[in-house]
Design a protein around this motif. Structure first.
Motif, PDB file in Angstrom:
ATOM      1  N   LEU A  99     113.767  43.251  18.858  1.00 52.57           N
ATOM      2  CA  LEU A  99     113.804  43.864  17.516  1.00 52.57           C
ATOM      3  C   LEU A  99     114.579  42.980  16.542  1.00 52.57           C
ATOM      4  N   GLN A 100     115.689  42.430  17.027  1.00 49.80           N
ATOM      5  CA  GLN A 100     116.511  41.576  16.155  1.00 49.80           C
ATOM      6  C   GLN A 100     115.738  40.321  15.748  1.00 49.80           C
ATOM      7  N   ALA A 101     114.961  39.782  16.681  1.00 50.51           N
ATOM      8  CA  ALA A 101     114.162  38.595  16.348  1.00 50.51           C
ATOM      9  C   ALA A 101     113.168  38.935  15.230  1.00 50.51           C
ATOM     10  N   PHE A 102     112.502  40.094  15.333  1.00 46.58           N
ATOM     11  CA  PHE A 102     111.569  40.492  14.270  1.00 46.58           C
ATOM     12  C   PHE A 102     112.311  40.721  12.954  1.00 46.58           C
ATOM     13  N   ALA A 103     113.572  41.179  13.050  1.00 46.02           N
ATOM     14  CA  ALA A 103     114.358  41.412  11.831  1.00 46.02           C
ATOM     15  C   ALA A 103     114.824  40.095  11.211  1.00 46.02           C
ATOM     16  N   ASP A 104     114.963  39.063  12.041  1.00 50.82           N
ATOM     17  CA  ASP A 104     115.519  37.791  11.560  1.00 50.82           C
ATOM     18  C   ASP A 104     114.456  36.818  11.045  1.00 50.82           C
ATOM     19  N   VAL A 105     113.221  36.958  11.535  1.00 51.68           N
ATOM     20  CA  VAL A 105     112.185  35.971  11.164  1.00 51.68           C
ATOM     21  C   VAL A 105     111.196  36.622  10.192  1.00 51.68           C
TER      22      VAL A 105
END
Ligand SMILES: C[S@@+](CC[C@H](N)C(=O)[O-])C[C@H]1O[C@@H](n2cnc3c(N)ncnc32)[C@H](O)[C@@H]1O
Length: 388
Positions: A25-31
């Motif tokens: 989820l954090q990866a989707f939030a960061d990219v």
């Protein structure tokens, strides 16, 4: 919605419902996905849909994959910081960026040089560094960067190439959309010390297929204009005869509960395709829909699974939900199909996620019992997972 940050937050929120862990989820939030889809409206970039990005002769040869499917596959891949990951199908570069954000050392290859050039530009725009982009046929892997802890295909494959297995580190994981008896399944295989690939997880999926050396045989055959059939490996039903039978509908044997689109692809439909030799999945476009076929509506047309017999066939129908006999000997095929539906119920109504798949090189002994699927380079055995 035109504010990218709000649209991105909305997508991340939606991804919680597919069982995404905090790191993914954090990866989707960061990219930011819109940086990988320049020229597309923000609402399109952050919808939970695949976005075609390359169309050749009316057919999409590349797309930014559906975010929820990407999230499911990133969970299946179980990437850890420091892993060496090979992605086959760089496309827009978005998945490579997510993998990099998860702490992987990423090599990503695409057969289309122009796409690799634009993927490099997208990664630079998003400030993602360190992705080793390559142009080439991913069927061969990337031997000079091997071994890999993880190999992931974001493009559908008909077979398990020996190059991928050879380039996996001991205990490594190979994740790919694999055609199994006419159905595409996202399978995460772990490579055992004995050389056997054992599935850790299986999900239904629908990806563009590999071009080049790994293209494999056509997955879909035309029955008549607007009607197509997915046929299992090694089967060769007479599709012209099948089409004639389908013009002669007979009675329906009712089954419990409604039959919906998902039941043709996953669950019952998948079970029939995997376990019943000769089963054919049939798709009709909206315009070519046969009058009174009663197949299951898909939104784009209709679909069903058909079981051919010697002198007729039987198919799943939605209205009323049941098994319809077609052709002079359709009743016998309908009785056989009803027995197969009961077999699915007796097995606990398994879905894709309930399947277990083992793979060995073609010709090698199989260490398990189940439906055997023969490919050019591999032999698979598919069975319902034993519930704990
Ligand atoms: C669904 S797209 C990949 C999406 C991509 N991962 C992303 O995040 O945008 C599939 C890609 O596989 C590529 N492809 C097809 N056959 C290939 C092959 N043999 N080797 C490498 N890439 C291939 C296509 O050019 C296409 O870009």
């Amino acid at each position: 919605m035109t504010d990218p940050a709000r649209a991105q937050a909305g997508l991340v929120e939606a991804l919680r419902t597919v069982g995404c862990g905090p790191a993914v989820l954090q990866a989707f939030a960061d990219v930011p996905r819109h940086l990988f889809l320049p020229g597309h409206p923000i609402a399109v970039a952050y919808a939970d849909d695949a976005v075609p990005t390359r169309i050749v002769d009316g057919v999409a040869t590349s797309s930014a994959s559906q975010p929820s499917m990407m999230a499911i596959m990133l969970e299946q891949l179980a990437v850890r910081p420091g892993h060496r990951v090979l992605e086959i199908g760089a496309g827009t570069g978005y998945n490579a960026a997510l993998l990099a954000r998860l702490g992987a050392h990423v090599t990503s290859i695409d057969i289309d040089a122009e796409l690799v050039r634009t993927a490099a530009a997208h990664l630079a725009a998003a400030g993602v560094t360190g992705v080793d982009l390559r142009v080439g046929d991913g069927a061969l892997g990337v031997p000079d960067a091997a071994p890999f802890d993880r190999i992931v295909l974001t493009v559908g494959s008909w077979d398990l190439r020996p190059e991928w297995v050879a380039q996996l580190a001991p205990g490594g994981r190979l994740l790919l959309p694999l055609t199994v008896r006419g159905s595409q399944l996202s399978v995460a295989f772990d490579l055992g010390a004995d050389g056997v690939l054992r599935s850790d997880s299986v999900r239904g999926c629908a990806f563009i297929r590999l071009q080049g050396l790994g293209a494999g045989p056509d997955a879909v055959e035309e029955l008549r204009p607007g009607w197509s059939a997915q046929v299992a490996e090694g089967a060769s039903p007479d599709l012209a005869v099948l089409a004639d039978w389908l013009d002669a509908p007979g009675p329906v044997t009712p089954i419990d509960g409604p039959l919906e689109r998902a039941d043709v692809w996953d669950g019952l439909g998948l079970w029939l395709m995997v376990t019943v030799p000769g089963a054919v999945r049939l798709l009709t476009s909206r315009t070519a829909e046969p009058p009174g076929s009663w197949f299951v509506p898909t939104g784009h047309g209709t679909a069903t699974v058909v079981l051919p017999g010697p002198d007729g066939c039987a198919a799943l129908v939605a209205d009323p939900p049941g098994i319809r006999a077609f052709g002079p000997g359709g009743a016998a095929a309908a009785a056989r199909l009803a027995g197969c539906v009961q077999g699915w119920r007796n097995a606990g109504r398994p879905h894709a996620a309930d399947l277990r798949i083992l793979a060995v090189p073609a010709g090698a002994d199989l260490p398990a019992v189940g439906a055997v699927v023969e490919k050019e380079f591999s032999r698979l055995v598919v069975a319902p997972r034993v519930r704990a």
